[in-house]
Design an enzyme around this catalytic site. Structure first.
Site, short mmCIF file in Angstrom:
data_model
loop_
_atom_site.label_atom_id
_atom_site.label_comp_id
_atom_site.label_asym_id
_atom_site.label_seq_id
_atom_site.Cartn_x
_atom_site.Cartn_y
_atom_site.Cartn_z
N ARG A 522 0.75 -1.10 0.12
CA ARG A 522 0.06 0.19 -0.06
C ARG A 522 0.92 1.02 0.15
O ARG A 522 2.02 1.29 0.82
CB ARG A 522 -0.98 -0.06 1.37
CG ARG A 522 -2.19 -0.91 1.14
CD ARG A 522 -3.00 -0.65 2.49
NE ARG A 522 -2.44 -0.52 3.57
CZ ARG A 522 -2.82 0.21 4.68
NH1 ARG A 522 -3.74 0.66 4.59
NH2 ARG A 522 -2.08 0.39 5.88
N SER A 586 7.57 -5.27 7.34
CA SER A 586 7.03 -5.85 8.41
C SER A 586 7.88 -7.37 8.37
O SER A 586 7.39 -8.40 8.41
CB SER A 586 5.58 -6.27 8.30
OG SER A 586 4.74 -5.39 8.31
N ASP A 640 5.55 -3.19 11.45
CA ASP A 640 4.18 -2.95 11.57
C ASP A 640 3.61 -3.03 13.17
O ASP A 640 2.58 -2.37 13.41
CB ASP A 640 3.41 -4.03 10.60
CG ASP A 640 3.43 -5.58 11.10
OD1 ASP A 640 4.54 -5.88 11.74
OD2 ASP A 640 2.85 -6.48 10.43
#
Length: 900
Positions: A522, A586, A640
């Site tokens: 994203r 992450s 994350d």
């Protein structure tokens, strides 16, 4: 003339549909906890939960009490793939003094007959399971216990009503134990109707309804547990013995009962009871015919008005007479012969009229029986949510077997009333006796299966002691990761993130955030406002990462990422602005500062080459340079988990722990600088990314790893690594379930022992299916549908087992995760030197958010293992996106403060 006389006995289809609706309403009443006490149709649970599946085997005994004779049976069931069985029986009379005497005498007689049978079959020294067919209404609380509600069918034994008939039989057998050296175990109490269904179910697995039309009448069928209020639990199905003979005892059929029905009832042993049975069963049809003929004769319509003694004598016309008179060809001559024997001297018209009376009476019986059966079939179809249903009804009983037209009439009317059910009718051979043995055989099979399933799932049941041990081991590993001397060899890496503050509300500006951590990537634009109108606005776009890029070269991966950023900047019209950027990455990174992150190793299916050991921020900067279209200020590289903590920290300043329970599993928390030996300085705090997924890679939790965990690990992209994550995270739970299902199928406990092609496919069982299957709102029917989507053709029993397996795997995952988190909150409490700690944990991840029980079990475990910590769980709204922007904003704020 007869038609006019018996007009009320002729029932149109509209009337039958009305009877069907009335019976459906009675069934619902009988199943409801609050309405059952006043219901006439008692809908008794039989505790028979499973139909034969063909794998039953062994020798079984059965005794059958309920008809005009008492029977003992030996049933051999062969596991030869042909579903064959062998039945040997012996019949014993039921003398009047026994069936109308006292309870002790009755059960002694049953025990004597059974022992005689065993002697003749040379079975005395064998320990055989025994099934007891007892064809009277009983309230059961388990399969081998039943309290008699009341006698029917001419039986009137004193001292048995309201007592458990199985314990009475056991007592009688116990008396003989010493003298005869017999050891019998009564495994199941079965109603003859249930026995009929089970016998037919052995040969036809679609059989889920049993029907008796003989001396008495009754029906049973397989009901969904979720509708049976009287029994705990809502998984699977259970056979319900309707005891429909009492339908109408509350007046529900008064408009259909004729003067003859009323007269017959008044003269019976139990006036006002079993009114439906008295309109249907063979015990009463002959008597009904006698009463009609008597009245017609008195009115001069038959036999020249001459009433013989036979017509005045109760019970003189029996069912056999009615059957003989209705025979297709010899009916008229039979009628003449029978009437002459009764001293009635009939003309030919008399014979035709009498034959017609018999037809109307037996036809009404078949019609009423069909209407109630149609109600049961409709209920079955609605339970299964089918537009059209195929099913089988197993039938037994003298009236159905002996009457020349009865079966044909019944089938025809049922098919007319339920045109959307394709019904096959199967005649049961020795249903009640063989059926009791089949119930016992199924109970035997289920007990053996239960043992094997329990053994397979036992390693997933973690005791409180085991969980405490896991917590203590996690605590030890956390300490190892923080110490300079042990950090290099620690499995829990305790990586410093260089995030040294949480939001204070003064952050403001426009920030870009990138989020890479799964199969999607994203790009976000985040606008943060401070002051009284504090808010965070986000705009984002999601891009897929193809497998060939996830597992290609590092250069290809970062070029793809930059291509996605370029598309987004163009889309938002901000290509010229040099915005500060936070990069949520992450994967385990070793950081030397907030904007430097060296990849320790890929997880979650990524395998891009030339990345491990490299600084991912440099790789991103180089890819931006190669494209040469725009420039960005990369301020922070973020995990994350840290993003999750920061997002919740923006709302709640007490949030100092971040937890991810999704595709992967990880935790971060604010640690005192003085405890972090691998970073210079002792002042303040820094967020530590524990990377706890590697916990156990040194073998410290091998004692709780099952053979299924080992199989999943060996088949993964990184064998021997991330062992704790492989027991707790969404990426692997479905795979653990698949391994267990394969094992249970190999043992013949699931899917009829057939391992389908789809079950062989790694990764087919996604974790989202666990969440759906374990949902409390999901009926087993929907579980079967999910399994069908996966190409697994399951029975109702299979669905229960699959649900149980999913539950065991996800519960263990939540408990292990809770044990790890308890170690972290306890460490925070000790850091702060307080007796009682109040702290908030920010949580993200699909497993935590979507699974119906994971969050509850996790929270309960933390509470139990860290009783001095009051932990609030806060769901993070987009930690990896919004969190990255907030970290960037905090880093900018702290940087500006530092410069000032």
């Amino acid at each position: 003339q007869v038609d006019r006389y018996l007009y009320h006995m002729r029932l149109s289809d509209d009337v039958l549909l009305d009877v069907m609706a009335r019976f459906q309403a009675e069934m619902v009443k009988g199943l409801g906890r609050d309405t059952n006490p006043t219901a006439t149709v008692k809908m008794l649970p039989s505790f028979v939960r499973s139909l034969p599946d063909g794998s039953e085997k062994g020798d079984f005994l059965a005794v059958d009490l309920g008809g005009s004779q008492f029977r003992a049976h030996q049933v051999k069931v062969f596991d030869d793939g042909k579903q064959s069985s062998q039945l040997e029986s012996k019949f014993y009379p039921t003398p009047k003094e026994v069936i109308q005497g006292n309870g002790a005498e009755l059960f002694d007689y049953v025990a004597d007959c059974l022992l005689d049978f065993m002697e003749t079959k040379n079975l005395k020294h064998k320990k055989l399971p025994l099934g007891f067919t007892f064809s009277f209404p009983c309230k059961q609380t388990k399969l081998d216990e039943g309290v008699l509600l009341g006698w029917t069918k001419h039986f009137k034994v004193r001292g048995v009503q309201d007592t458990d008939v199985v314990s009475s039989l056991r007592k009688a057998l116990q008396k003989h134990k010493a003298s005869f050296d017999v050891d019998l175990d009564v495994l199941a109490l079965v109603n003859d109707t249930v026995g009929t269904m089970m016998t037919c179910g052995y040969d036809d697995q679609r059989c889920e309804v049993g029907l008796i039309i003989g001396t008495g009448t009754n029906a049973c069928y397989m009901e969904d547990m979720r509708h049976i209020d009287l029994v705990e639990g809502d998984e699977g199905r259970m056979c319900i013995n309707t005891e429909w003979g009492a339908f109408g005892d509350d007046g529900a059929l008064d408009d259909l009962r004729t003067e003859f029905d009323r007269e017959l009832d008044l003269g019976s042993l139990n006036p006002g009871k079993q009114l439906f049975e008295k309109m249907i069963s063979s015990l009463y049809l002959g008597e009904l015919v006698r009463l009609i003929l008597l009245k017609m004769t008195k009115e001069g319509l038959l036999f020249n008005g001459k009433v013989s003694t036979a017509l005045l004598t109760k019970g003189k016309i029996e069912m056999e007479h009615v059957c003989a008179m209705e025979k297709y060809k010899e009916g008229l001559s039979n009628t003449k012969e029978i009437l002459t024997e009764l001293n009635l001297f009939p003309s030919e018209e008399d014979c035709i009229a009498v034959q017609h009376v018999c037809t109307i009476v037996s036809f009404r019986s078949a019609n009423l029986c069909a209407a109630a059966l149609a109600a049961i079939l409709t209920r079955l179809r609605e339970n299964k949510k089918l537009l059209r249903m195929r099913t089988t009804v197993g039938i037994d009983g003298g009236l159905y077997k002996a009457h020349p037209q009865y079966a044909k009439r019944l089938h025809k009317v049922v098919r007319r009333l339920v045109p959307n059910c394709d019904v096959r009718f199967v005649l049961s051979v020795s249903g009640s006796g063989k059926g009791a043995a089949m119930v016992t055989a199924v109970a035997y099979r289920l007990a053996a299966q239960r043992k094997q399933i329990d053994a397979a799932l036992a390693p997933f049941l973690l005791s409180l002691e085991t969980l405490k041990e896991v917590k203590n081991k996690m605590r030890t590993e956390l300490e190892y990761g923080l110490k300079r001397d042990t950090q290099a060899s620690a499995t829990v890496k305790m990586l410093p993130t260089y995030v040294c503050g949480t939001p204070d509300g003064t952050e403001k500006g426009k920030f870009l955030a990138l989020d890479l951590g799964g199969t999607n990537f994203r790009v976000l634009l985040v606008k943060i406002r401070s002051g009284r109108k504090r808010s965070v606005q986000m705009y984002n776009k999601i891009f897929a990462i193809p497998l060939e890029i996830m597992q290609g070269t590092g250069e290809e991966l970062f070029d793809h990422i930059v291509q996605c950023i370029a598309d987004f900047l163009e889309y938002m019209g901000i290509k010229g602005a040099r915005l500060p950027l936070g990069f949520t990455f992450s994967f385990p990174c070793r950081q030397a500062s907030i904007d430097k992150g060296t990849l320790v190793g890929w997880t979650k299916g990524f395998k891009a080459t030339d990345c491990e050991g490299e600084d991912v921020v440099d790789m991103l900067r180089e890819a931006i340079r190669r494209r040469n279209e725009f420039d960005l200020d990369i301020v922070a590289v973020v995990n994350d988990t840290v993003g999750t903590m920061m997002t919740c920290g923006y709302e709640d300043p007490n949030c100092e722990i971040g937890l991810i329970a999704g595709t992967g599993s990880n935790v971060c928390y604010m640690e005192d600088m003085k405890n972090i030996e691998i970073v210079e300085g002792n002042e303040g705090k820094m967020c530590i990314n524990t990377e706890w997924g590697g916990f156990g890679d040194n073998g410290c939790i091998d004692n709780i790893r099952t053979k299924y965990d080992k199989e999943v690990d060996e088949g993964s992209l990184n064998p021997g690594k991330q062992r704790y994550e492989k027991m707790t995270s969404g990426m692997y739970l479905g795979e653990i379930v698949r391994q267990i299902l394969i094992d249970l199928t190999k043992k013949g406990l699931l899917f009829r022992g057939q391992i389908s092609e789809s079950l062989r496919k790694r990764g087919i069982f996604e974790t989202k299916f666990l969440s759906q299957i374990e949902s409390d709102r999901l009926a087993l029917l929907q579980v079967r549908r999910i399994l069908q989507q996966l190409g697994l053709d399951s029975t109702c029993e299979d669905s229960i087992i699959v649900k149980e397996v999913c539950g065991a795997v996800s519960k263990r995952a939540a408990q292990l995760c809770g044990a790890g988190l308890a170690a972290v909150v306890e460490k925070k409490r000790e850091n702060q030197g307080v007796e009682h700690l109040q702290i908030t944990v920010g949580v993200d991840g699909t497993l935590y958010k979507l699974h119906p029980h994971f969050s509850r079990v996790l929270q309960e475990t933390v509470k139990e293992l860290a009783p001095r910590c009051d932990v609030t769980f806060m769901l993070s709204e987009d930690g990896s996106g919004k969190g990255a922007a907030l970290i960037t904003a905090v880093a900018k704020r702290l940087h500006n403060v530092g410069q000032k």
